[in-house]
Design a protein around this motif. Structure first.
Motif, short mmCIF file in Angstrom:
data_model
loop_
_atom_site.label_atom_id
_atom_site.label_comp_id
_atom_site.label_asym_id
_atom_site.label_seq_id
_atom_site.Cartn_x
_atom_site.Cartn_y
_atom_site.Cartn_z
N THR A 112 2.64 -2.76 -12.43
CA THR A 112 4.06 -2.61 -12.10
C THR A 112 4.27 -1.42 -11.18
O THR A 112 5.03 -1.51 -10.20
N GLU A 113 3.61 -0.31 -11.48
CA GLU A 113 3.73 0.87 -10.62
C GLU A 113 3.18 0.59 -9.24
O GLU A 113 3.76 1.00 -8.23
N ALA A 114 2.07 -0.12 -9.17
CA ALA A 114 1.46 -0.42 -7.87
C ALA A 114 2.41 -1.24 -7.00
O ALA A 114 2.48 -1.05 -5.78
N ARG A 115 3.16 -2.15 -7.61
CA ARG A 115 4.13 -2.94 -6.84
C ARG A 115 5.21 -2.04 -6.24
O ARG A 115 5.61 -2.21 -5.08
N ALA A 174 5.87 -1.34 -2.29
CA ALA A 174 7.21 -1.55 -1.72
C ALA A 174 7.65 -0.31 -0.95
O ALA A 174 8.25 -0.42 0.13
N ALA A 175 7.34 0.86 -1.49
CA ALA A 175 7.67 2.10 -0.78
C ALA A 175 6.88 2.18 0.52
O ALA A 175 7.43 2.60 1.57
N CYS A 176 5.63 1.79 0.49
CA CYS A 176 4.81 1.81 1.71
C CYS A 176 5.35 0.84 2.75
O CYS A 176 5.32 1.12 3.96
N GLU A 177 5.84 -0.31 2.32
CA GLU A 177 6.44 -1.27 3.26
C GLU A 177 7.65 -0.65 3.94
O GLU A 177 7.86 -0.82 5.15
N ALA A 197 3.94 7.07 -8.79
CA ALA A 197 4.94 6.03 -9.00
C ALA A 197 6.36 6.60 -8.93
O ALA A 197 7.27 5.97 -8.38
N ASP A 198 6.53 7.81 -9.46
CA ASP A 198 7.85 8.44 -9.40
C ASP A 198 8.23 8.76 -7.96
O ASP A 198 9.38 8.54 -7.54
N ALA A 199 7.27 9.26 -7.17
CA ALA A 199 7.55 9.53 -5.76
C ALA A 199 7.90 8.25 -5.02
O ALA A 199 8.75 8.24 -4.12
N ALA A 200 7.24 7.16 -5.38
CA ALA A 200 7.55 5.87 -4.75
C ALA A 200 8.98 5.43 -5.09
O ALA A 200 9.71 4.95 -4.22
#
Length: 258
Positions: free
Chosen positions: A132-135, A139-142, A246-249
């Protein structure tokens, strides 16, 4: 001159030479008022010999002077986003991990593709981030890759791994060591200093902005620029950094459209 030698007969190919190239490239800006950089005395595939820095306690005045000097180093520029130190054709590293260079005209595309996603994959394999965190991180990277945080700033000559331990202080002020130097975004070095608590950070920023004012909203964008170092740490240092990544994302995604 008192010197320090780092040795590793089993170092990856180009490891110490890459460090030397980064230090010398950053040092090119020093004559124009850029940040001081530890001097390279000698380098080989198995060692690097450096000027020894004799530690002193930093003061607010030293921090402001360093901030101003760092801005001038950034202003020295680079050939492209992701570009290696000029003249260096070998591999890049952050710590002991390889990372790729690039020649992009857009910062966000380079940053997401070469600085965050490769280390996210390692962190996933290591179990440092959940699916879930990786998703959320992807998404942040996109969002970053699409150019949400791009601006009209040209590629800066950045240290690339400017955590507190790679900024030494002696009686004359701040000195840069152990870079992952490349053409990047100037906010990245400042975000790294914020991540691990550089002393007198407010004074460093004040000195920086006396030379090169930062684009409005830079403090809100700090999580964007911390995705890379947090991904690197999640890849090698466990679950705690995965949670921070994940929090930064999530905070990056919250900036969408601002």
């Amino acid at each position: 001159m008192d010197t320090l030698v780092k040795e590793n007969p089993d170092a990856p190919e180009g490891f110490f030479e890459s460090e030397a190239a980064g230090l010398r490239w950053l040092a090119e800006a020093t004559e124009g008022g850029g940040a001081r950089v530890v001097a390279v005395i000698d380098v080989s595939p198995a060692h690097i010999e450096l000027e020894r820095i004799h530690a002193a306690r930093p003061t607010p005045e030293m921090a402001r002077a360093f901030g101003a000097a760092l801005a001038r180093t950034h202003d020295a520029g680079a050939d492209a986003f992701g570009a290696p130190p000029r003249g260096w054709q070998g591999p890049g590293f952050i710590g002991k991990r390889r990372q790729l260079y690039a020649t992009e005209t857009r910062w966000g595309l380079f940053y997401a593709r070469e600085r965050v996603l490769p280390f996210l994959e390692i962190a996933e394999q290591a179990g440092s981030v959940t699916a879930t965190e990786a998703r959320s991180i992807r998404a942040a990277c996109e969002l970053v890759a699409r150019g949400e945080f791009d601006d009209d700033q040209p590629p800066a000559r950045i240290h690339g791994d400017l955590w507190n331990g790679n900024l030494l202080w002696d009686e004359a002020g701040g000195v840069l060591i152990d870079p992952a130097a490349h053409g990047g975004h100037r906010e990245t070095d400042l975000a790294m200093l914020a991540l691990f608590g550089a002393p007198h950070l407010g004074d460093i920023v004040a000195g920086y902005e006396s030379v090169h004012p930062l684009v409005e909203g830079w403090r809100e964008r700090i999580p964007v620029h911390q995705l890379h170092p947090l991904a690197v740490h999640a890849a090698g240092y466990g679950r705690g950094y995965g949670v921070e990544l994940a929090d930064a994302a999530r905070r990056t995604l919250a900036l969408r459209g601002r």
